[in-house]
Write a protein that holds these residues in place. Structure first.
Motif, PDB file in Angstrom:
ATOM      1  N   PRO A 157       0.834  -1.207   0.000  1.00 28.23           N
ATOM      2  CA  PRO A 157       0.000   0.000   0.000  1.00 28.23           C
ATOM      3  C   PRO A 157       0.866   1.254   0.000  1.00 28.23           C
ATOM      4  N   TRP A 158       1.673   1.412  -1.012  1.00 25.91           N
ATOM      5  CA  TRP A 158       2.623   2.521  -1.117  1.00 25.91           C
ATOM      6  C   TRP A 158       1.933   3.882  -1.144  1.00 25.91           C
ATOM      7  N   HIS A 159       0.668   3.872  -1.516  1.00 28.94           N
ATOM      8  CA  HIS A 159      -0.044   5.160  -1.602  1.00 28.94           C
ATOM      9  C   HIS A 159      -0.258   5.784  -0.229  1.00 28.94           C
ATOM     10  N   ARG A 160      -0.076   4.969   0.825  1.00 22.33           N
ATOM     11  CA  ARG A 160      -0.266   5.503   2.183  1.00 22.33           C
ATOM     12  C   ARG A 160       0.984   6.179   2.723  1.00 22.33           C
ATOM     13  N   VAL A 161       1.962   6.401   1.871  1.00 21.79           N
ATOM     14  CA  VAL A 161       3.193   7.052   2.309  1.00 21.79           C
ATOM     15  C   VAL A 161       3.310   8.446   1.691  1.00 21.79           C
ATOM     16  N   LEU A 162       3.426   9.453   2.550  1.00 24.57           N
ATOM     17  CA  LEU A 162       3.506  10.847   2.106  1.00 24.57           C
ATOM     18  C   LEU A 162       4.731  11.493   2.743  1.00 24.57           C
ATOM     19  N   ASN A 163       5.039  12.733   2.329  1.00 27.20           N
ATOM     20  CA  ASN A 163       6.185  13.386   2.950  1.00 27.20           C
ATOM     21  C   ASN A 163       5.767  14.015   4.273  1.00 27.20           C
ATOM     22  N   SER A 164       6.712  14.605   4.956  1.00 32.87           N
ATOM     23  CA  SER A 164       6.456  15.120   6.302  1.00 32.87           C
ATOM     24  C   SER A 164       5.419  16.241   6.340  1.00 32.87           C
ATOM     25  N   GLN A 165       5.074  16.762   5.189  1.00 33.66           N
ATOM     26  CA  GLN A 165       4.048  17.813   5.131  1.00 33.66           C
ATOM     27  C   GLN A 165       2.686  17.215   4.821  1.00 33.66           C
ATOM     28  N   GLY A 166       2.651  15.911   4.615  1.00 31.12           N
ATOM     29  CA  GLY A 166       1.388  15.271   4.269  1.00 31.12           C
ATOM     30  C   GLY A 166       1.108  15.370   2.778  1.00 31.12           C
ATOM     31  N   LYS A 167       2.113  15.772   2.026  1.00 32.81           N
ATOM     32  CA  LYS A 167       1.930  15.934   0.579  1.00 32.81           C
ATOM     33  C   LYS A 167       2.487  14.746  -0.201  1.00 32.81           C
ATOM     34  N   GLY A 178      -5.554  19.306  -2.854  1.00 32.69           N
ATOM     35  CA  GLY A 178      -4.349  19.857  -3.477  1.00 32.69           C
ATOM     36  C   GLY A 178      -3.157  18.950  -3.268  1.00 32.69           C
ATOM     37  N   GLY A 179      -3.396  17.628  -3.350  1.00 34.18           N
ATOM     38  CA  GLY A 179      -2.299  16.676  -3.205  1.00 34.18           C
ATOM     39  C   GLY A 179      -1.790  16.588  -1.787  1.00 34.18           C
ATOM     40  N   LYS A 180      -2.583  17.109  -0.848  1.00 38.13           N
ATOM     41  CA  LYS A 180      -2.138  17.102   0.550  1.00 38.13           C
ATOM     42  C   LYS A 180      -3.176  16.493   1.494  1.00 38.13           C
ATOM     43  N   VAL A 181      -2.655  15.782   2.482  1.00 39.09           N
ATOM     44  CA  VAL A 181      -3.501  15.141   3.492  1.00 39.09           C
ATOM     45  C   VAL A 181      -3.198  15.765   4.854  1.00 39.09           C
ATOM     46  N   LYS A 182      -4.224  15.956   5.657  1.00 37.87           N
ATOM     47  CA  LYS A 182      -4.025  16.527   6.989  1.00 37.87           C
ATOM     48  C   LYS A 182      -3.523  15.425   7.912  1.00 37.87           C
ATOM     49  N   LEU A 183      -2.220  15.439   8.191  1.00 38.21           N
ATOM     50  CA  LEU A 183      -1.623  14.392   9.017  1.00 38.21           C
ATOM     51  C   LEU A 183      -2.265  14.291  10.393  1.00 38.21           C
ATOM     52  N   ALA A 184      -2.662  15.420  10.938  1.00 38.69           N
ATOM     53  CA  ALA A 184      -3.266  15.407  12.275  1.00 38.69           C
ATOM     54  C   ALA A 184      -4.474  14.486  12.299  1.00 38.69           C
ATOM     55  N   ASP A 185      -5.115  14.328  11.160  1.00 41.98           N
ATOM     56  CA  ASP A 185      -6.316  13.490  11.089  1.00 41.98           C
ATOM     57  C   ASP A 185      -6.058  12.066  10.626  1.00 41.98           C
ATOM     58  N   PHE A 186      -5.056  11.872   9.773  1.00 41.86           N
ATOM     59  CA  PHE A 186      -4.889  10.553   9.164  1.00 41.86           C
ATOM     60  C   PHE A 186      -3.561   9.840   9.401  1.00 41.86           C
ATOM     61  N   GLN A 187      -2.643  10.442  10.143  1.00 47.69           N
ATOM     62  CA  GLN A 187      -1.355   9.764  10.325  1.00 47.69           C
ATOM     63  C   GLN A 187      -1.482   8.562  11.261  1.00 47.69           C
ATOM     64  N   TRP A 188      -0.853   7.488  10.869  1.00 49.79           N
ATOM     65  CA  TRP A 188      -0.873   6.246  11.657  1.00 49.79           C
ATOM     66  C   TRP A 188       0.080   6.347  12.841  1.00 49.79           C
ATOM     67  N   GLN A 189      -0.399   6.005  14.031  1.00 46.20           N
ATOM     68  CA  GLN A 189       0.447   5.985  15.219  1.00 46.20           C
ATOM     69  C   GLN A 189       0.424   4.559  15.740  1.00 46.20           C
ATOM     70  N   PRO A 190       1.398   3.746  15.324  1.00 52.48           N
ATOM     71  CA  PRO A 190       1.425   2.348  15.752  1.00 52.48           C
ATOM     72  C   PRO A 190       1.450   2.217  17.269  1.00 52.48           C
ATOM     73  N   SER A 191       0.654   1.292  17.769  1.00 55.27           N
ATOM     74  CA  SER A 191       0.628   1.068  19.222  1.00 55.27           C
ATOM     75  C   SER A 191       1.872   0.303  19.645  1.00 55.27           C
ATOM     76  N   LEU A 192       2.129   0.312  20.928  1.00 51.46           N
ATOM     77  CA  LEU A 192       3.291  -0.412  21.436  1.00 51.46           C
ATOM     78  C   LEU A 192       3.177  -1.882  21.063  1.00 51.46           C
ATOM     79  N   GLY A 193       1.981  -2.400  21.162  1.00 53.99           N
ATOM     80  CA  GLY A 193       1.766  -3.804  20.817  1.00 53.99           C
ATOM     81  C   GLY A 193       2.149  -4.100  19.379  1.00 53.99           C
ATOM     82  N   GLU A 194       1.792  -3.198  18.494  1.00 56.38           N
ATOM     83  CA  GLU A 194       2.113  -3.414  17.084  1.00 56.38           C
ATOM     84  C   GLU A 194       3.619  -3.383  16.874  1.00 56.38           C
ATOM     85  N   LEU A 195       4.272  -2.475  17.582  1.00 54.71           N
ATOM     86  CA  LEU A 195       5.721  -2.362  17.427  1.00 54.71           C
ATOM     87  C   LEU A 195       6.430  -3.618  17.924  1.00 54.71           C
ATOM     88  N   LEU A 196       5.841  -4.226  18.943  1.00 57.46           N
ATOM     89  CA  LEU A 196       6.477  -5.427  19.491  1.00 57.46           C
ATOM     90  C   LEU A 196       6.360  -6.624  18.565  1.00 57.46           C
TER      91      LEU A 196
END
Length: 113
Positions: free
Chosen positions: A55-65, A91-109
């Motif tokens: 799912p490469w489309h879920r990867v954006l730059n640090s600006q969400g663009k 405009g080719g930009k996503v609001k990271l505050a709303d859609f950025q993934w924050q993996p849980s500790l469990g997922e990281l383990l």
DNA sequence: GTCGTGACATGCG
DNA sequence: ACGCATGCCACGA
């Protein structure tokens, strides 16, 4: 292409991004234990073969663009795929505050490395 | 070996 | 918001 261990780590992480969520290149690098290597994440995606079905489309730059050439085929495919998952793209930009993934500790383990 | 380039990031004007 | 410099480093010419 000659994929190395770092590429594999990036690919593995990308495969874990849940639908409807996005991550940044730098975030991928960090999660892979490669701080400061955001460009590597981008390169890994470029090298990935379609058969991997990432799912490469879920990867954006640090600006969400979207980091692809604006107007290119790939660019438009990315916008379409994101929207199909309910992600708002303006405009080719996503609001990271709303859609950025924050993996849980469990997922990281459960990471295979 | 050197140089430019790149699906990047961050800080400074 | 925007450009520019710097840090990063693998690749190819």
């Amino acid at each position: 292409m000659k994929p190395n261990e770092n590429h594999h780590r990036i690919w593995t992480l990308v495969a874990l991004i849940p639908p409807g969520k996005v991550v940044s290149y730098g975030q991928l690098a960090d999660l892979a234990g490669l701080p400061g290597r955001a460009r590597l994440a981008g390169r890994a995606l470029k090298l990935a073969s379609p058969s991997q079905n990432l799912p490469w489309h879920r990867v954006l730059n640090s600006q969400g663009k979207i980091s692809l050439q604006k107007g290119s085929d790939a660019y438009q495919r990315q916008v379409k795929r994101l929207q199909e998952e309910g992600i708002v793209v303006i405009g080719g930009k996503v609001k990271l505050a709303d859609f950025q993934w924050q993996p849980s500790l469990g997922e990281l383990l459960t990471l295979p490395f």
